[in-house]
Design a protein around this motif. Structure first.
Motif, PDB file in Angstrom:
ATOM      1  N   GLN A 163      -9.310   2.170  11.876  1.00  0.00           N
ATOM      2  CA  GLN A 163      -8.482   3.312  11.455  1.00  0.00           C
ATOM      3  C   GLN A 163      -7.028   3.096  11.853  1.00  0.00           C
ATOM      4  O   GLN A 163      -6.100   3.360  11.079  1.00  0.00           O
ATOM      5  CB  GLN A 163      -9.009   4.608  12.075  1.00  0.00           C
ATOM      6  CG  GLN A 163      -8.233   5.839  11.636  1.00  0.00           C
ATOM      7  CD  GLN A 163      -8.866   7.123  12.135  1.00  0.00           C
ATOM      8  OE1 GLN A 163      -9.864   7.097  12.853  1.00  0.00           O
ATOM      9  NE2 GLN A 163      -8.292   8.254  11.757  1.00  0.00           N
ATOM     10  N   SER A 164      -6.832   2.577  13.066  1.00  0.00           N
ATOM     11  CA  SER A 164      -5.474   2.315  13.534  1.00  0.00           C
ATOM     12  C   SER A 164      -4.792   1.262  12.660  1.00  0.00           C
ATOM     13  O   SER A 164      -3.618   1.400  12.285  1.00  0.00           O
ATOM     14  CB  SER A 164      -5.509   1.846  14.989  1.00  0.00           C
ATOM     15  OG  SER A 164      -4.228   1.521  15.447  1.00  0.00           O
TER      16      SER A 164
ATOM     17  N   MET B 103      -5.498   0.565   9.524  1.00  0.00           N
ATOM     18  CA  MET B 103      -5.260   1.134   8.201  1.00  0.00           C
ATOM     19  C   MET B 103      -4.031   2.033   8.200  1.00  0.00           C
ATOM     20  O   MET B 103      -3.230   2.020   7.258  1.00  0.00           O
ATOM     21  CB  MET B 103      -6.484   1.923   7.736  1.00  0.00           C
ATOM     22  CG  MET B 103      -6.365   2.520   6.331  1.00  0.00           C
ATOM     23  SD  MET B 103      -7.808   3.508   5.871  1.00  0.00           S
ATOM     24  CE  MET B 103      -7.669   4.890   7.025  1.00  0.00           C
ATOM     25  N   GLU B 104      -3.869   2.823   9.277  1.00  0.00           N
ATOM     26  CA  GLU B 104      -2.710   3.719   9.346  1.00  0.00           C
ATOM     27  C   GLU B 104      -1.413   2.926   9.483  1.00  0.00           C
ATOM     28  O   GLU B 104      -0.359   3.332   8.997  1.00  0.00           O
ATOM     29  CB  GLU B 104      -2.880   4.681  10.526  1.00  0.00           C
ATOM     30  CG  GLU B 104      -3.977   5.715  10.290  1.00  0.00           C
ATOM     31  CD  GLU B 104      -4.285   6.523  11.532  1.00  0.00           C
ATOM     32  OE1 GLU B 104      -3.753   6.166  12.617  1.00  0.00           O
ATOM     33  OE2 GLU B 104      -5.059   7.502  11.447  1.00  0.00           O
ATOM     34  N   GLU B 105      -1.513   1.781  10.162  1.00  0.00           N
ATOM     35  CA  GLU B 105      -0.326   0.958  10.356  1.00  0.00           C
ATOM     36  C   GLU B 105       0.042   0.192   9.073  1.00  0.00           C
ATOM     37  O   GLU B 105       1.209   0.100   8.693  1.00  0.00           O
ATOM     38  CB  GLU B 105      -0.558  -0.027  11.506  1.00  0.00           C
ATOM     39  CG  GLU B 105       0.673  -0.855  11.844  1.00  0.00           C
ATOM     40  CD  GLU B 105       0.446  -1.732  13.064  1.00  0.00           C
ATOM     41  OE1 GLU B 105       1.079  -2.799  13.127  1.00  0.00           O
ATOM     42  OE2 GLU B 105      -0.352  -1.347  13.946  1.00  0.00           O
ATOM     43  N   THR B 106      -0.994  -0.363   8.411  1.00  0.00           N
ATOM     44  CA  THR B 106      -0.770  -1.125   7.172  1.00  0.00           C
ATOM     45  C   THR B 106      -1.828  -0.701   6.149  1.00  0.00           C
ATOM     46  O   THR B 106      -2.911  -1.288   6.070  1.00  0.00           O
ATOM     47  CB  THR B 106      -0.883  -2.638   7.425  1.00  0.00           C
ATOM     48  OG1 THR B 106      -0.072  -3.008   8.533  1.00  0.00           O
ATOM     49  CG2 THR B 106      -0.476  -3.431   6.186  1.00  0.00           C
ATOM     50  N   PRO B 107      -1.534   0.338   5.353  1.00  0.00           N
ATOM     51  CA  PRO B 107      -2.554   0.891   4.446  1.00  0.00           C
ATOM     52  C   PRO B 107      -2.746   0.074   3.173  1.00  0.00           C
ATOM     53  O   PRO B 107      -2.626   0.594   2.053  1.00  0.00           O
ATOM     54  CB  PRO B 107      -1.999   2.281   4.147  1.00  0.00           C
ATOM     55  CG  PRO B 107      -0.532   2.140   4.255  1.00  0.00           C
ATOM     56  CD  PRO B 107      -0.284   1.121   5.328  1.00  0.00           C
TER      57      PRO B 107
ATOM     58  N   ILE C  21      -8.044  -0.775   4.132  1.00  0.00           N
ATOM     59  CA  ILE C  21      -8.845   0.368   3.685  1.00  0.00           C
ATOM     60  C   ILE C  21     -10.317  -0.027   3.548  1.00  0.00           C
ATOM     61  O   ILE C  21     -11.223   0.714   3.944  1.00  0.00           O
ATOM     62  CB  ILE C  21      -8.299   0.911   2.344  1.00  0.00           C
ATOM     63  CG1 ILE C  21      -6.917   1.523   2.560  1.00  0.00           C
ATOM     64  CG2 ILE C  21      -9.256   1.941   1.745  1.00  0.00           C
ATOM     65  CD1 ILE C  21      -6.209   1.905   1.271  1.00  0.00           C
TER      66      ILE C  21
ATOM     67  N   PHE D 149     -11.823  -0.328   6.996  1.00  0.00           N
ATOM     68  CA  PHE D 149     -12.087   1.000   7.561  1.00  0.00           C
ATOM     69  C   PHE D 149     -13.334   1.608   6.929  1.00  0.00           C
ATOM     70  O   PHE D 149     -14.186   2.201   7.625  1.00  0.00           O
ATOM     71  CB  PHE D 149     -10.882   1.919   7.351  1.00  0.00           C
ATOM     72  CG  PHE D 149     -11.170   3.359   7.704  1.00  0.00           C
ATOM     73  CD1 PHE D 149     -11.206   3.770   9.023  1.00  0.00           C
ATOM     74  CD2 PHE D 149     -11.439   4.293   6.706  1.00  0.00           C
ATOM     75  CE1 PHE D 149     -11.496   5.086   9.359  1.00  0.00           C
ATOM     76  CE2 PHE D 149     -11.718   5.615   7.035  1.00  0.00           C
ATOM     77  CZ  PHE D 149     -11.746   6.015   8.356  1.00  0.00           C
TER      78      PHE D 149
ATOM     79  N   GLU E 218     -16.596   2.715   8.921  1.00  0.00           N
ATOM     80  CA  GLU E 218     -17.009   4.126   8.877  1.00  0.00           C
ATOM     81  C   GLU E 218     -18.430   4.270   8.376  1.00  0.00           C
ATOM     82  O   GLU E 218     -19.208   5.084   8.893  1.00  0.00           O
ATOM     83  CB  GLU E 218     -16.039   4.902   7.968  1.00  0.00           C
ATOM     84  CG  GLU E 218     -16.102   6.420   8.123  1.00  0.00           C
ATOM     85  CD  GLU E 218     -17.186   7.048   7.258  1.00  0.00           C
ATOM     86  OE1 GLU E 218     -17.609   8.178   7.577  1.00  0.00           O
ATOM     87  OE2 GLU E 218     -17.609   6.412   6.271  1.00  0.00           O
TER      88      GLU E 218
END
Length: 529
Positions: free
Chosen positions: A103-104, A106-110, A115, A118, A122
């Protein structure tokens, strides 16, 4: 699930289990019983692969969960919170970390790759039951008498009783089809014991349990294995049925032994008479001698008398009238205060009981009084001539790599014969004295730690659950010895009979630190605290 064939177990060159065969299948609930030191814990360690066998075969066909007698943070558990350790029972701690990392990222480099990573993490977490896990963990730890917020602390910050609850929770949460549990009720109060036994009664997998509280699981047991003199004797049915069957076996063996011994005496006497007569009769006497030899080789032993344990603590050295003064003691871990402003004093010959629910700080307070832990604030002072000894519930005073005698030398300058006599008083006799302490069962470690206390000649004792792991005869002997000892004591115990025997003068209720006079009717709360 578990198949054991011709299994032998050795401890320091001594055979404690010889050619044992038994099985545990789905739905079986098997109790393993025997005196302290017979090899129950060593057998369990061999079954789970922590120790090599001396021969035989072990076949395990199901996922295995194991609760050892002294669960300690080890390996990845060091530095982990109680919650993370419980979640590791299903590897959810690893999956949760992987999900947080994905998640971290993905938030940094989406981007598409992040994705997808993640989504995969998940999905793994969801399928493994990660989103329902925390509520399930809370249900289990609450049943075991541990407040859910306590498992958010690092394992090292928890008491021995709390760590045992966390370890049991980890195994129960793991959903294994086969459970091996070594004294799982140690450190548990009455409510937690009832909850655990209810859980085990409803458990559908295979269970092999070593416990001195088997009567709590009585109706659920399908079989009892009795380990004695290296041999395993199987009894079908409940613990109550085992006790009755065992009594009949002992009576039958006693009668058989008497008959065989009488026959040996008769034949030996007849052979001796014939030897003094003719040559023909002398040859007949030789034939009788062979019959006696064959009979001796197959003779059974009658009911072996249980060795009576008699323990005596030496007279305490002289001390002043005021023994211990505790003033304004406070202890906290980061922002979590365990207790605050605890004050009391102890006079010569008095016995103080520390009471409180698990997590209330009983062991922490005792460790501060014994000088094993520093308080955040407050002082502890000893009176004139006070020599304190500390019995730690997890046997921290024992060097597991050293022999029993070497451990005794750390507390006494007596010669070896005197130290062997002290060990012998606790049933630790013969070659056991030179065996390494790490090979001892929990009950034997308790006896060694108590022998160290006796060797130290103290007049103030700090005792943290000193009857845990002991068989009934040993528990009674320790209680009788301490009840007769005129020194001063500060005690933590869940054992109602032990506390009743000691007759405390006063108690301090934790975490409030409220000091009051002891009344006998308070003993009903000991097992609950």
């Amino acid at each position: 699930m578990l198949e054991v064939r011709e299994l032998s177990v050795e401890v320091s060159g001594r055979t404690v289990v010889s050619e044992a065969s038994f099985s545990v299948g789905a739905g079986d609930k098997v109790g393993l019983v025997g005196r302290n030191g017979t090899g129950k814990s060593s057998l369990m360690r061999v079954l789970v692969g922590e120790k090599e066998s001396a021969g035989g075969t072990i076949l395990i066909g199901s996922a295995l969960g194991y609760v050892p007698q002294d669960p300690r943070p080890r390996g990845h558990a060091h530095g982990a919170t109680g919650l993370a350790h419980v979640l590791s029972g299903k590897e959810l701690d690893r999956l949760a970390t992987a999900l947080a990392t994905a998640q971290s990222a993905m938030e940094e480099t989406p981007d598409e790759q992040a994705i997808e990573a993640f989504s995969h993490a998940e999905e793994e977490f969801r399928v493994a039951g990660g989103y329902q896990a925390e509520s399930e963990v809370n249900r289990i730890v609450t049943g075991l008498g541990l407040e859910p917020e306590r498992i958010l602390l690092p394992l090292e910050a928890l008491s021995g009783g709390e760590r045992r609850r966390v370890e049991i929770a980890r195994v129960l949460f793991g959903g294994n089809e086969l459970l091996l549990m070594d004294e799982p009720t140690n450190h548990l109060d009455a409510t937690a014991k009832d909850w655990l036994m209810g859980f085990l009664r409803a458990y559908r997998g295979g269970l092999l349990v070593v416990s001195h509280d088997l009567e709590l699981l009585d109706s659920a047991l399908t079989r009892v294995l009795h380990l004695d003199e290296g041999k395993i004797h199987a009894y079908r049915g409940t613990y109550t049925k085992y006790l009755a069957a065992r009594k009949k076996d002992e009576e039958r063996l006693a009668k058989t032994a008497v008959r065989q011994q009488a026959e040996v005496v008769r034949l030996t006497t007849l052979a001796d008479v014939m030897r003094r007569q003719s040559a023909t009769r002398a040859r007949t006497a030789q034939s009788l001698d062979k019959r006696v030899a064959r009979l001796r080789s197959t003779m059974v032993e009658g009911q072996r008398r249980e060795r009576k344990i008699k323990i005596r603590f030496p007279e305490p050295p002289h001390s002043g009238k005021q023994v211990l003064m505790a003033q304004g003691l406070t202890k906290a871990y980061e922002d979590n205060q365990i207790f605050g402003d605890v004050s009391f004093d102890l006079r010569k010959g008095e016995r103080l009981l520390i009471m409180g629910l698990n997590g209330a700080g009983k062991t922490t307070l005792l460790r501060i009084l014994a000088g094993e832990l520093e308080p955040n604030s407050g002082t502890v002072r000893f009176g004139a001539g006070v020599l304190a000894g500390y019995y730690a519930q997890e046997h921290e005073g024992i060097d597991r790599a050293a022999s029993l005698l070497e451990n005794m030398y750390r507390f006494s300058d007596e010669a070896e014969p005197q130290l062997r006599a002290l060990l012998g008083m606790f049933g630790l006799t013969g070659d056991v004295a030179r065996q390494t302490a790490g090979t001892l069962s929990g009950g034997e470690k308790t006896k060694l730690a108590l022998a160290q206390l006796v060797a130290g000649r103290h007049n103030l004792l700090f005792l943290d659950e000193p009857t845990n792991n002991l068989d009934p005869a040993s528990r009674t002997a320790v209680a009788v010895a301490l009840a007769a000892w005129p020194g001063s004591m500060v005690i933590v115990s869940h054992d109602e009979e032990f506390v009743s025997a000691l007759v405390p003068h006063k108690f301090v209720l934790m975490p409030e630190g409220r000091l009051d006079t002891w009344e006998e009717d308070l003993v009903q709360f000991v097992a609950m605290a």
